[in-house]
Design an enzyme around this catalytic site. Structure first.
Site, PDB file in Angstrom:
ATOM      1  N   CYS A   1      -0.511   2.529  -4.381  1.00 15.70           N
ATOM      2  CA  CYS A   1      -1.275   3.743  -4.644  1.00 15.70           C
ATOM      3  C   CYS A   1      -0.445   4.970  -4.283  1.00 15.70           C
ATOM      4  O   CYS A   1       0.470   4.909  -3.453  1.00 15.70           O
ATOM      5  CB  CYS A   1      -2.569   3.758  -3.834  1.00 15.70           C
ATOM      6  SG  CYS A   1      -3.827   2.650  -4.486  1.00 15.70           S
TER       7      CYS A   1
ATOM      8  N   HIS B   1       0.854  -1.171   0.000  1.00 15.36           N
ATOM      9  CA  HIS B   1       0.000   0.000   0.000  1.00 15.36           C
ATOM     10  C   HIS B   1       0.899   1.232   0.000  1.00 15.36           C
ATOM     11  O   HIS B   1       2.083   1.148   0.355  1.00 15.36           O
ATOM     12  CB  HIS B   1      -0.891   0.022   1.245  1.00 15.36           C
ATOM     13  CG  HIS B   1      -2.019  -0.975   1.194  1.00 15.36           C
ATOM     14  ND1 HIS B   1      -2.983  -0.945   0.230  1.00 15.36           N
ATOM     15  CD2 HIS B   1      -2.326  -2.034   2.018  1.00 15.36           C
ATOM     16  CE1 HIS B   1      -3.848  -1.934   0.439  1.00 15.36           C
ATOM     17  NE2 HIS B   1      -3.474  -2.609   1.519  1.00 15.36           N
TER      18      HIS B   1
END
Length: 560
Positions: free
Chosen positions: A432, A389
């Protein structure tokens, strides 16, 4: 001699005008002998005569604006359309127009082929005489174009061959050229090679050999043609995909099965003996003609590419964070990405080391360990892939603490890691770069959930790269946006990256060209509802082309 040529050209134009008048007069007389019809019929016939006369006058005006070099170019581009013996007798553009009309390629109702020919030879100002513009021709080429990609390639090549290059090429090929020919233009040389069967649509090896020796830059034109002939793979159907329409400027884009990931031999069976004799002759004159396309391309790029022929290719680190200690979601499907990266980079000759679920401190420790490794001095490059992430300019450790991408990369600057000085260092980040979340059943976003703290300011990929040469950073998405991952089939970016590496490395493509194809692949994908998209973003300070040596084994996708 020049005076005779001018007189002959002038005489041909007079004949053309006289023939035009005779044809129209003959048509009128025939019609007068027919039974008289209504006034409308007579009016229609006169209108047809007017159209035909106007059309021929247009052709005459175009002819008057073309020089000898233009006529030679038109002849060459029509080689696949008109009988060769008739083309050899052509002296003017009017002769070509007559042949095109005789073969029903050209008439007052359909002038597109002539418009295409004028476009190909860059006589754009003449297009308006046919009612076309450059842009209009470009729009229609995909559906109506008749000049083959092979003929286009040869013509473009001839345009880039200087007089000095031509002399060198003729010298290298003197054993295969008729002794009676003293001077040849580039187009005449190509036609001569075609007539002898040394150059065909499916066999351009000889052309590659001489271009390699005379000017490797010429190879790019041939390589573009060969890449178009070898089918590109279909996009992986990990999710329903909507393809945007491709813009066409005459180039051919072919899509075929995903299994077509290695270069195909394009030798012609018909001319195997001639090709073999030519290869042998080249060897005797110390002009090595490569037996395979990849050898030509590798040789042509030695001068502008990073050195990739050392005893060891290099190390590749894969850091795969799947589970997290706090509220970040499990990254389902990431193990498939890690496995695919390991298989592909192992196939490319790298020594792959995989780490799973590292905390922020462990990530820093791993970077410091590899920073101090002395074995880098015997390696060609270094690659690091991180799957996690992320936020703007950073990735999360298992402990949900952020680690700056710039800090990770700075471990491998020339000062911090002298063993990798002047060697390419590639980093691929699947994470991301924003907080927006996608919550479908099958697609998840590699982003922080809303109630977690985020970084204070946005950091672009270019700001993440250390301020020195030889780095490349491939980001799965542009700053501020999420990247997508299929929970079973893996992340869009990583799967596209692995697919394009397997497809394009065997063709000798450099890493930036490959990443451009990755952008195109990922950019065409949408989620199952057709509302979410993604666009990767590479940033780099590379000084040369980075080209993986072509592996001997087939790509992992073809191995059983």
């Amino acid at each position: 001699m020049v005076g005779k040529t001018k007189r002959r050209t002038s005489r041909e134009k007079k004949i053309w005008r006289r023939n035009t008048a005779s044809i129209l007069e003959g048509e009128r007389r025939k019609k007068e002998k027919r039974e008289k019809g209504s006034r409308e019929t007579v009016g229609s016939s006169n209108m047809e005569d007017d159209v035909s006369l106007k059309f021929r006058r247009q052709l005459l005006l175009i002819d008057e604006n073309l020089v000898a070099e233009d006529v030679a170019a038109l002849k060459f581009l029509c080689t696949d359309l008109l009988p060769f013996k008739k083309l050899e007798r052509v002296k003017s553009a009017l002769d070509i127009f007559q042949l095109l009309m005789a073969e029903e390629y050209l008439n007052e109702e359909d002038t597109f082929l002539l418009a295409e020919l004028l476009y190909r030879i860059k006589c754009h100002s003449l297009l308006k005489k046919l009612g076309y513009t450059k842009e209009k021709v470009q729009e229609c080429l995909h559906e109506k174009g008749r000049v083959s990609p092979y003929r286009q390639m040869l013509y473009e090549l001839s345009e880039n061959i200087t007089n000095e290059m031509l002399k060198d090429i003729i010298f290298l090929l003197q054993n295969w050229l008729p002794k009676r020919r003293i001077t040849l233009s580039a187009l005449e040389l190509l036609i001569l090679l075609e007539k002898q069967g040394l150059l065909t649509e499916n066999n351009v090896q000889m052309l590659e050999g001489v271009c390699m020796k005379v000017s490797p830059d010429l190879l790019e034109t041939i390589n573009c043609y060969k890449r178009a002939k070898v089918s590109l793979p279909q996009q992986e159907n990990t999710l329903p995909v909507k393809e945007s329409s491709l813009s066409h400027t005459g180039d051919i884009r072919v899509f075929a099965s995903p299994q077509e990931t290695s270069i195909k031999s394009v030798g012609s069976n018909t001319n195997d003996n001639k090709a073999a004799n030519l290869t042998q002759g080249f060897s005797e004159m110390n002009l090595e003609l490569p037996g395979e396309f990849r050898n030509v391309e590798n040789e042509s790029k030695k001068m502008t590419s990073y050195k990739m022929d050392g005893p060891h290719r290099g190390f590749c680190l894969v850091i795969n964070n799947v589970s997290f200690d706090g509220s970040l979601q499990e990254r389902k499907g990431s193990c498939k990405d890690a496995g695919e990266l390991e298989r592909v980079f192992t196939w490319l000759g790298l020594d792959v080391r995989t780490y799973k679920n590292l905390t922020s401190l462990q990530i820093k420790d791993v970077m410091q360990t590899w920073q101090r490794l002395e074995d880098h001095k015997d390696r060609d490059c270094f690659i690091c892939c991180i799957l996690s992430h992320g936020e703007s300019g950073a990735i999360y450790g298992k402990d949900e603490e952020l680690v700056s991408i710039r800090m990770i990369m700075s471990h491998f600057t020339a000062k911090q890691c002298p063993q990798l000085a002047e060697k390419p260092k590639l980093f691929f980040i699947q994470a991301c770069q924003g907080k927006e979340i996608q919550r479908p059943v099958y697609v998840e976003a590699d982003a922080q959930i809303p109630d977690l703290p985020s970084m204070q300011q946005s950091v672009s990929p270019s700001e993440s790269i250390p301020e020195e040469a030889d780095f490349l950073l491939g980001m799965a998405t542009i700053d501020g946006y999420v990247s997508f991952r299929h929970i079973e089939q893996g992340a869009w970016y990583i799967q596209a990256l692995c697919s394009k590496l397997q497809l394009l490395v065997p063709r000798g493509e450099d890493i930036l060209s490959i990443l451009t194809e990755v952008n195109e692949d990922v950019g065409r994908r949408v989620d199952r509802w057709g509302t979410k998209k993604q666009m990767p973003q590479p940033a780099y300070t590379l000084r040369r082309k980075f080209i993986f040596p072509i592996p001997r084994d087939p790509p992992p996708s073809q191995q059983h």
